[in-house]
Design an enzyme around this catalytic site. Structure first.
Site, PDB file in Angstrom:
ATOM      1  CG  ASP A 214     -14.603  12.283  11.049  1.00  0.00           C
ATOM      2  OD1 ASP A 214     -15.469  12.483  11.916  1.00  0.00           O
ATOM      3  OD2 ASP A 214     -14.824  11.627  10.011  1.00  0.00           O
TER       4      ASP A 214
ATOM      5  N   GLY B 247       7.910   3.949   2.598  1.00  0.00           N
ATOM      6  CA  GLY B 247       8.655   5.139   2.980  1.00  0.00           C
ATOM      7  C   GLY B 247      10.104   4.799   3.238  1.00  0.00           C
TER       8      GLY B 247
ATOM      9  CG  LEU C 132      -1.909  -1.156   1.336  1.00  0.00           C
ATOM     10  CD1 LEU C 132      -2.686  -1.071   2.641  1.00  0.00           C
ATOM     11  CD2 LEU C 132      -2.862  -1.171   0.145  1.00  0.00           C
ATOM     12  N   GLY C 133       2.053   1.163   0.513  1.00  0.00           N
ATOM     13  CA  GLY C 133       2.913   2.334   0.565  1.00  0.00           C
ATOM     14  C   GLY C 133       4.300   1.961   1.034  1.00  0.00           C
TER      15      GLY C 133
ATOM     16  CB  ALA D 185       7.888   1.472   7.796  1.00  0.00           C
ATOM     17  CB  SER D 186       7.062  -1.504   3.163  1.00  0.00           C
ATOM     18  OG  SER D 186       8.243  -1.070   2.525  1.00  0.00           O
TER      19      SER D 186
ATOM     20  CG  ASP E 165       4.468  13.444   8.871  1.00  0.00           C
ATOM     21  OD1 ASP E 165       4.546  14.471   8.168  1.00  0.00           O
ATOM     22  OD2 ASP E 165       4.772  12.316   8.449  1.00  0.00           O
TER      23      ASP E 165
END
Length: 431
Positions: A153, A53, A50-51, A56-57, A170
């Site tokens: 939210d 960085g 999904l992503g 981390a993945s 962040d």
């Protein structure tokens, strides 16, 4: 409820689908996508990355029982300290229980077949991010309903976070995700978070969403100098102000907020953005939203609104109905089918019952149907509302039913807010 126990994960070569793995030669590839994880004695298959960085993945994983989750796998720390993993897991464990913060299910260690051990978080799987919503906006602002929903939210999450003494540090569109099952936006990624007054991260926030005081502090840290004081919770409000301005305008503002014009007079630029879009929205909500955003974008953090103060803005007192685009973009467990039923069928009881049965039979092909409603009168006359047991089933049904024909008509399938459906409130959505 988060589980803080550790699970040690070990693989043998027979556990792996070796055809799914690229050939290795000469060195260990730390970014190799795993095929599966064994978590607390259960096998979870990796469906997609999904992503990814620097540290981390994140992967979407599913179990044999049909459950879905996300795994955040941290890169091997060459210093052996696992700082990023320990930091984020400890923050998440400390702030669990709020509906607008991602749920941590547990933590575990993954031992790959190559002998590399990585630390992982097992997390709630969420859906579309605000970043993706901005891409789909195509330079047109989102509806007031969506902006209000997102703003409320995120502010609810920040109120809780700040009361607990934490700064997210962040906040950006990629870190605000929609929960299809809980029907709300949630915050993720607490890798830079810190206790206010005990800042342990020198470089915080992402370019484009970075508050002026964080910009200054980052510059001082880069020069090897110490600032007078750490950043406060006010940096999160600045980031949210930029996110809401982007949702309203439909434009990424990274270059704008880096400009000298913005630094000289950001309020004038906000006014210009709102005057440019004024014809698209009703006037009073526009003024309230503009004032709310401006209260978050004071360059002096002491003058900036708090999350609690922002939540009592008049903007949140105005009821909005979702646009049809909102109901396509934001999945829920309820599916709404348009262009299916003729009025003539609604007043013949025998035909009406047959249609109900036909629709139930068709919709059950894609998942477990909890309830099905076809109103005979407005609002919602002739529309089909199908409540599935979970959002995963409704998403699959929406994908497969859109464009199909039913009684010679092309089906249009959108989602529908579960909370409104349960109350029997059928929006006359803005087209």
């Amino acid at each position: 409820m988060a589980c803080s126990s550790e699970s040690s994960v070990k693989f043998s070569s027979s556990d792996l689908n070796t055809t799914a793995m690229p050939q290795m030669s000469g060195h260990v590839e730390q970014n190799l996508q795993p095929v599966l994880f064994q978590i607390y004695g259960k096998i979870w298959n990796v469906q997609a990355r999904l992503g990814q960085g620097v540290s981390a993945s994140v992967y979407r994983v599913t179990s044999g029982h049909g459950s879905s989750a996300a795994v955040k796998e941290f890169q091997v720390d060459p210093q052996g300290g696992d700082y990023g993993y320990l930091k984020e897991s400890s923050v998440l464990e400390d702030i669990q229980g709020h509906k607008n913060i991602v749920t941590l299910y547990g933590v575990f260690t993954n031992h790959s077949p190559l002998g590399v051990a990585t630390r992982c978080l097992l997390l709630e799987l969420l859906d579309v991010s605000v970043s993706e919503l901005l891409v789909r906006a195509r330079n047109q602002g989102h509806s007031m309903w969506l902006i209000q929903h997102c703003a409320r939210d995120v502010l609810e999450a920040l109120c809780f976070l700040h009361r607990e003494g934490y700064v997210h540090a962040d906040l950006k569109p990629r870190n605000v995700l929609w929960s299809a099952d809980d029907e709300c936006f949630k915050l993720i990624d607490f890798g830079l978070s810190f206790k206010e007054g005990h800042q342990d991260v020198k470089y915080i926030q992402t370019d484009g969403y970075r508050a002026p005081e964080a910009e200054l502090q980052n510059s001082l840290a880069q020069a090897g100098l110490e600032g007078d004081a750490g950043c406060t919770a006010a940096v999160d409000l600045w980031s949210l102000g930029i996110i809401l301005l982007e949702l309203f305008s439909g434009i990424k503002l990274k270059e704008t907020v880096r400009s000298q014009e913005w630094k000289a007079n950001s309020a004038a630029i906000v006014d210009h953005i709102f005057s440019s879009n004024a014809m698209v929205y009703p006037a009073i909500p526009v003024f309230h939203l503009r004032d709310l955003i401006k209260s978050m974008l004071h360059h002096d953090p002491k003058l900036r609104s708090t999350a609690e103060a922002a939540l009592i803005s008049p903007f949140f007192n105005i009821p909005f109905a979702p646009h049809i685009e909102d109901l396509v973009l934001l999945p829920t467990p309820v599916l709404r089918l348009l262009n299916v039923i003729d009025d003539s069928h609604l007043h013949n009881e025998e035909e009406y019952e047959d249609i109900i049965e036909d629709m139930r039979e068709e919709c059950q092909k894609y998942g477990s149907v909890v309830s099905l409603l076809i109103p005979k009168e407005n609002p919602g006359k002739g529309q089909v509302y199908v409540e599935y047991a979970n959002a995963g089933d409704s998403k699959e049904a929406q994908r497969l039913l859109t464009g199909r024909t039913f009684d010679g008509k092309f089906v249009v399938a959108t989602f529908y807010p579960l909370s409104a459906y349960k109350r029997g409130y059928l929006y006359q959505t803005v087209q």
